[in-house]
Scaffold this motif. Structure first.
Motif: not given
Length: 237
Positions: A190, A194, A214-215, A218, A223-225, A228
């Motif tokens: 991730t 990111e 991306l935003k 999210m 965070s993207l993690e 996810f």
């Protein structure tokens, strides 16, 4: 533009990809998922190595079913497991790949020199691929994918096996490449997505559970993690 239209793939009774609909206009797109989520299957279908069970996709307006040759002319592809010819040196391998792509001798020589310096593989150019380390093989495979500067670049876990310095250099190159081309990469890292992706998608058990800028993906996550994990937990195991 990369367009997936109800893309579905079955292996026997196993549903590897289910009704995938996705449009990528430009920049770097990252497909995230756990092992076995359908990332590699998706890429193999898009580069015409696998035929979908149903649905289709278009690369630059060309249908992968009806015009696979035209699709192949416009893409570069780095598989998850690098495929090199062990009886060739690194230079011979890149020269062969460039010739097959129709790159002129003059441009090919310049591209090999540039990528050799960029990826730190100049000293291994005249060494047989059979004795290259895993990381070096990954670098040569990456170089072969971008050698002809394709309009559409497909990368399946592109940074596996690379040392930290090469990881950072290659990451930056991919991000810059996406400014003027379309990059479709798969990863379970991730932090990589990111750092370089303009848009992302999360795939789970063959189904796309989230996609967008991306935003947007999210959301309220830090965070993207975190996003996810939240998406995967949301659809259950």
């Amino acid at each position: 533009m990369i367009e997936c239209i109800s893309l579905t793939k079955k292996f026997g009774n196993f549903l590897a990809l289910s009704d995938l609909n996705l449009t990528i206009n430009h920049g770097v797109f990252g497909l995230l998922g756990t092992n076995g989520a359908g990332k590699t299957t998706t890429i193999k279908i898009l580069v015409t190595l696998l035929k979908p069970t149903s649905g289709t996709a278009k690369i630059g307006g060309y249908d992968i079913r009806e015009n696979p040759i035209e699709v192949k002319k416009r893409i570069g592809y780095l598989p998850e497991v690098p495929m090199l010819f062990d009886h060739l040196t690194g230079r011979e391998f890149l020269e062969l790949m460039g010739a097959l792509r129709g790159v002129s001798e003059e441009k090919l020589e310049k591209r090999i020199e540039f990528l050799g310096k960029l990826l730190g593989i100049t000293d291994y150019m005249d060494v047989l691929c059979s004795v290259h380390s895993k990381g070096t093989r990954q670098k040569f495979a990456f170089a072969s994918a971008v050698l002809h500067e394709p309009d559409y670049l497909f990368l399946d876990e592109p940074l596996l096996g690379m040392d930290p310095k090469s990881w950072a250099i290659t990451k930056d190159y991919i991000k810059k490449y996406g400014e003027n081309h379309t990059v479709f990469l798969s990863t379970h890292i991730t932090l990589l997505a990111e750092a370089i992706c303009d848009t992302v998608g999360i795939i789970h058990r063959g189904k796309l559970v989230a996609s967008g800028k991306l935003k947007e993906v999210m959301g309220d996550a830090h965070s993207l993690e975190e996003a996810f994990v939240s998406e995967i937990d949301g659809v259950g195991e």
